[in-house]
Design an enzyme around this catalytic site. Structure first.
Site, mmCIF file in Angstrom:
data_model
loop_
_atom_site.group_PDB
_atom_site.id
_atom_site.type_symbol
_atom_site.label_atom_id
_atom_site.label_comp_id
_atom_site.label_asym_id
_atom_site.label_seq_id
_atom_site.Cartn_x
_atom_site.Cartn_y
_atom_site.Cartn_z
ATOM 1 C CB SER A 27 -0.884 -0.006 1.264
ATOM 2 O OG SER A 27 -0.278 0.096 2.500
ATOM 3 C CE LYS A 81 -2.943 2.534 4.933
ATOM 4 N NZ LYS A 81 -2.942 1.519 3.595
#
Length: 206
Positions: free
Chosen positions: A54, A98
């Protein structure tokens, strides 16, 4: 004869004492080291193992390093910071790596593959290159048999609250983030930045 026996006994006692001293020294060093490591990993930095894709190409699957806990305590996350955040995903507590995209009180949306912050296009060229985005879209189609569409999936608009942040993974087709679970609160941030230590050719701060 008795004198020699006394010398031999004294030498044995000295050896035993030295051995005991060595054990005590080792124990002291071990305990001190354990305490230092405990304090370091709980208050200064914490190990991070990157699992999944990710955050490609910034952080790759299998990379290992540390995130700064003290940085999170001393300052609020800023836009584009790589962060480690605690997320409740369907009732299960997880820790995600993230990037901060939206800050408190901002409006975030994506139109025609372009992310906008307060109606102004966000420049993500520092960490997202055209070649990489095209490669990931082609890979997604090969793996799933369908087109993902724009590398940045359209969403929003999302109006953030006073203590809400919008986080996203760099590899958008392969990232579960605020587009799916919503904004995260300020107290959800666990660490800021990742110092990669392994593999050795990837050493550096992200």
């Amino acid at each position: 004869m008795a004198f020699n026996k006394d010398k031999e006994f004294s030498a044995k006692r000295k050896d035993q004492k030295t051995f005991i001293d060595d054990i005590l020294d080792f124990t002291r060093v071990f305990v001190i080291s354990a305490v230092v490591i405990l304090l370091f990993t709980n208050f200064i930095a914490h190990p991070v193992n990157i699992v999944g894709h990710s955050m490609d190409p910034t952080l790759n699957n299998g990379e290992f390093g540390f995130t700064s806990l003290i940085s999170t305590a001393l300052s609020k996350p800023d836009r584009f910071d790589v962060v480690v955040v605690n997320v409740n995903d369907g009732g299960q507590e997880e820790r995600w790596v993230k990037r901060v995209i939206g800050l408190p009180n901002e409006k975030i949306e994506c139109r025609d593959g372009v992310v906008y912050v307060n109606d102004k296009a966000l420049d993500e060229s520092a960490y997202l290159k055209e070649e990489f985005m095209n490669e990931m879209l082609a890979q997604f189609k090969a793996e799933n048999g369908i087109d993902y569409g724009h590398f940045n999936m359209d969403f929003g608009p999302v109006q953030l609250g006073e203590d809400e942040y919008f986080v996203m993974g760099d590899n958008r087709p392969y990232s579960k983030d605020s587009r799916y679970v919503g904004p995260v609160n300020g107290d959800s941030f666990y660490g800021k930045g990742v110092l990669v230590l392994f593999p050795f050719d990837k050493i550096g701060v992200k």
